[in-house]
Motif scaffolding. Structure first.
Motif, mmCIF file in Angstrom:
data_model
loop_
_atom_site.group_PDB
_atom_site.id
_atom_site.type_symbol
_atom_site.label_atom_id
_atom_site.label_comp_id
_atom_site.label_asym_id
_atom_site.label_seq_id
_atom_site.Cartn_x
_atom_site.Cartn_y
_atom_site.Cartn_z
ATOM 1 N N LEU A 166 37.083 39.598 -82.883
ATOM 2 C CA LEU A 166 36.760 38.901 -84.132
ATOM 3 C C LEU A 166 35.308 38.438 -84.201
ATOM 4 O O LEU A 166 34.858 37.961 -85.241
ATOM 5 N N GLY A 167 34.577 38.541 -83.087
ATOM 6 C CA GLY A 167 33.191 38.089 -83.074
ATOM 7 C C GLY A 167 33.055 36.575 -83.005
ATOM 8 O O GLY A 167 32.069 36.019 -83.467
ATOM 9 N N LEU A 168 34.031 35.907 -82.422
ATOM 10 C CA LEU A 168 33.999 34.451 -82.272
ATOM 11 C C LEU A 168 33.312 34.122 -80.948
ATOM 12 O O LEU A 168 33.787 34.512 -79.892
ATOM 13 N N HIS A 169 32.208 33.406 -81.025
ATOM 14 C CA HIS A 169 31.438 33.084 -79.823
ATOM 15 C C HIS A 169 31.237 31.576 -79.719
ATOM 16 O O HIS A 169 31.050 30.892 -80.716
ATOM 17 N N GLY A 170 31.263 31.075 -78.482
ATOM 18 C CA GLY A 170 30.944 29.684 -78.234
ATOM 19 C C GLY A 170 31.982 28.677 -78.690
ATOM 20 O O GLY A 170 31.676 27.492 -78.836
ATOM 21 N N LYS A 171 33.192 29.115 -78.921
ATOM 22 C CA LYS A 171 34.268 28.223 -79.348
ATOM 23 C C LYS A 171 35.406 28.276 -78.326
ATOM 24 O O LYS A 171 35.528 29.220 -77.552
ATOM 25 N N ALA A 172 36.260 27.283 -78.357
ATOM 26 C CA ALA A 172 37.412 27.245 -77.455
ATOM 27 C C ALA A 172 38.420 28.321 -77.843
ATOM 28 O O ALA A 172 38.762 28.458 -79.017
ATOM 29 N N THR A 173 38.854 29.078 -76.857
ATOM 30 C CA THR A 173 39.892 30.102 -77.070
ATOM 31 C C THR A 173 40.832 30.063 -75.871
ATOM 32 O O THR A 173 40.386 30.127 -74.728
ATOM 33 N N TYR A 174 42.112 29.928 -76.132
ATOM 34 C CA TYR A 174 43.077 29.936 -75.045
ATOM 35 C C TYR A 174 44.465 30.250 -75.585
ATOM 36 O O TYR A 174 44.690 30.250 -76.793
ATOM 37 N N SER A 175 45.375 30.523 -74.656
ATOM 38 C CA SER A 175 46.734 30.905 -75.017
ATOM 39 C C SER A 175 47.720 29.799 -74.674
ATOM 40 O O SER A 175 47.536 29.063 -73.711
ATOM 41 N N LEU A 176 48.746 29.739 -75.496
ATOM 42 C CA LEU A 176 49.880 28.856 -75.254
ATOM 43 C C LEU A 176 51.119 29.738 -75.240
ATOM 44 O O LEU A 176 51.481 30.304 -76.268
ATOM 45 N N HIS A 177 51.720 29.890 -74.075
ATOM 46 C CA HIS A 177 52.871 30.777 -73.954
ATOM 47 C C HIS A 177 54.161 29.977 -73.858
ATOM 48 O O HIS A 177 54.324 29.145 -72.973
ATOM 49 N N GLY A 178 55.033 30.229 -74.785
ATOM 50 C CA GLY A 178 56.345 29.598 -74.795
ATOM 51 C C GLY A 178 57.395 30.608 -75.235
ATOM 52 O O GLY A 178 58.301 30.254 -75.977
ATOM 53 N N THR A 179 57.225 31.860 -74.820
ATOM 54 C CA THR A 179 58.071 32.993 -75.213
ATOM 55 C C THR A 179 58.303 32.973 -76.719
ATOM 56 O O THR A 179 57.347 32.984 -77.474
ATOM 57 N N CYS A 180 59.541 32.913 -77.158
ATOM 58 C CA CYS A 180 59.852 32.986 -78.587
ATOM 59 C C CYS A 180 59.358 31.771 -79.371
ATOM 60 O O CYS A 180 59.276 31.812 -80.591
ATOM 61 N N LEU A 181 59.021 30.703 -78.678
ATOM 62 C CA LEU A 181 58.570 29.486 -79.350
ATOM 63 C C LEU A 181 57.042 29.340 -79.324
ATOM 64 O O LEU A 181 56.517 28.293 -79.696
ATOM 65 N N SER A 182 56.331 30.369 -78.904
ATOM 66 C CA SER A 182 54.874 30.278 -78.748
ATOM 67 C C SER A 182 54.179 29.830 -80.025
ATOM 68 O O SER A 182 53.284 28.982 -79.990
ATOM 69 N N PHE A 183 54.559 30.391 -81.176
ATOM 70 C CA PHE A 183 53.877 30.009 -82.412
ATOM 71 C C PHE A 183 54.110 28.541 -82.729
ATOM 72 O O PHE A 183 53.179 27.820 -83.107
ATOM 73 N N LEU A 184 55.336 28.066 -82.593
ATOM 74 C CA LEU A 184 55.625 26.659 -82.887
ATOM 75 C C LEU A 184 54.875 25.727 -81.933
ATOM 76 O O LEU A 184 54.367 24.680 -82.343
ATOM 77 N N LEU A 185 54.791 26.122 -80.686
ATOM 78 C CA LEU A 185 54.035 25.348 -79.702
ATOM 79 C C LEU A 185 52.558 25.291 -80.104
ATOM 80 O O LEU A 185 51.932 24.225 -80.086
ATOM 81 N N ALA A 186 51.997 26.435 -80.499
ATOM 82 C CA ALA A 186 50.592 26.481 -80.910
ATOM 83 C C ALA A 186 50.357 25.687 -82.195
ATOM 84 O O ALA A 186 49.320 25.025 -82.344
ATOM 85 N N LEU A 187 51.292 25.747 -83.120
ATOM 86 C CA LEU A 187 51.160 25.000 -84.369
ATOM 87 C C LEU A 187 51.125 23.494 -84.093
ATOM 88 O O LEU A 187 50.293 22.759 -84.642
ATOM 89 N N GLN A 188 51.994 23.042 -83.230
ATOM 90 C CA GLN A 188 51.998 21.628 -82.860
ATOM 91 C C GLN A 188 50.692 21.256 -82.159
ATOM 92 O O GLN A 188 50.089 20.213 -82.445
ATOM 93 N N HIS A 189 50.233 22.107 -81.271
ATOM 94 C CA HIS A 189 48.985 21.845 -80.549
ATOM 95 C C HIS A 189 47.802 21.814 -81.524
ATOM 96 O O HIS A 189 46.936 20.939 -81.437
ATOM 97 N N ALA A 190 47.770 22.772 -82.455
ATOM 98 C CA ALA A 190 46.702 22.811 -83.460
ATOM 99 C C ALA A 190 46.709 21.539 -84.298
ATOM 100 O O ALA A 190 45.649 20.958 -84.580
#
Length: 157
Positions: free
Chosen positions: A105-129
């Motif tokens: 995506l050409g994103l530089h100098g910003k925080a990027t990381y993964s949140l793995h929660g299998t089938c709940l990964s998106f909900l976990l990331a949404l809460q974190h966001a």
């Protein structure tokens, strides 16, 4: 003492999806797995799936959807403070999938990381966001949740 306010004061600006082109009917999956089509339909309720094929990968489709969501939101990559990869299946062990999305995506100098929660990964990331935004650590968080499970299927299991 009053309980904390459960509302974090955040909102979704846009969503998007990108699906693999190949449509796979349950009849085909049932044949591969050696079960009757009726049994597969009864167990899953799924009539059709999408499987990656050709040049499609979870990375290419996730990147495509992210670009579309940013466009719908009226944002560009410079507006993104944090990119969260919320995919249940890893793109590769190292580097983390979020770094791969940031590169594409050409994103530089910003925080990027993964949140793995299998089938709940998106909900976990949404809460974190929501917490990142609510606490002022970020203004715009891009969440990518892209799955490519079809490439790792073992029909004998």
């Amino acid at each position: 003492m009053n309980p904390p306010d459960p509302v974090l004061g955040v909102r979704l600006l846009a969503t998007a999806q990108a699906l693999p082109e190949r449509r796979v009917p349950t009849a085909e999956v049932a044949r591969l797995c050696g079960v009757p089509e009726a049994t597969a339909l009864k167990r899953t309720g799924v009539h059709e799936r999408r499987w990656l094929s050709g040049q499609e990968t979870a990375l290419t489709l996730g990147t495509q959807a992210a670009r579309e969501a940013l466009n719908r939101a009226g944002l560009d990559m410079g507006d993104v403070d944090v990119l969260l990869n919320a995919s249940g299946s890893q793109l590769q062990p190292i580097p983390d999938g979020a770094a791969l999305y940031a590169r594409e995506l050409g994103l530089h100098g910003k925080a990027t990381y993964s949140l793995h929660g299998t089938c709940l990964s998106f909900l976990l990331a949404l809460q974190h966001a929501a917490l990142l935004i609510h606490t002022g650590q970020a203004r715009h968080v891009l969440i990518i949740s892209s799955e490519g499970g079809s490439v790792g299927l073992n029909p004998h299991q």
